[in-house]
Write a protein that holds these residues in place. Structure first.
Motif: not given
Length: 112
Positions: A44-57, A77-78
Motif C-alpha cells: 500500500g505505501s506510495i510516493n507522490f512523484d517526489n524524488d527527494r525522500p531525504d527532505l522528509y519533514d 501521510l508525510t
C-alpha cells in the motif's frame, strides 16, 4: 525509484480524507497524478512523484484501521521540507500484504 503509475481513485480519496481531517486540502498539498510504490505493491505505501525522500519533514497525519485479517494497519501521510506531499506510508503489524485497501469511513485518527 520504482516506476511511476497513475494514482488510484481509492488512494486519492484516502489522502483527501486525511488532509480534510487536519483542516488542509489539495490547494495546500496538491496530490500528484503519478505515484510510485514502495517495495511490495500489495503493502500500500506510495510516493507522490517526489524524488527527494531525504527532505522528509514529518507526518501530517496518522490514522489506523483493522485489515480484514484482523491485523492493525497504520497510515502516515508525510510531507517534505518544501511543504509538498512526500508519501502515504502503510505499516501493517505483521508485515503481510493488505487484504483490503481502507476507505475513509473505516479509519480512526491518532491524536497528535
Amino acid at each position: 525509484m520504482a516506476a511511476l503509475r497513475a494514482i488510484r481513485e481509492e488512494e486519492k480519496n484516502m489522502v483527501r480524507a486525511m488532509l480534510q481531517h487536519i483542516g488542509a486540502d489539495e490547494a495546500q498539498y496538491p496530490i500528484s497524478s503519478q505515484v510510485s510504490e514502495y517495495g511490495d505493491p500489495h503493502m500500500g505505501s506510495i510516493n507522490f512523484d517526489n524524488d527527494r525522500p531525504d527532505l522528509y519533514d514529518g507526518d501530517l497525519v496518522q490514522c489506523e484501521y483493522s485489515d480484514e485479517d484482523g491485523e492493525n494497519v497504520v497510515l502516515s501521510l508525510t510531507k517534505d521540507a518544501e511543504g509538498k506531499l512526500l508519501d502515504l506510508d502503510f505499516w501493517k503489524s505483521n508485515f503481510t500484504p493488505l487484504v483490503k485497501y481502507p476507505t475513509p469511513e473505516v479509519v480512526s485518527y491518532k491524536q497528535k
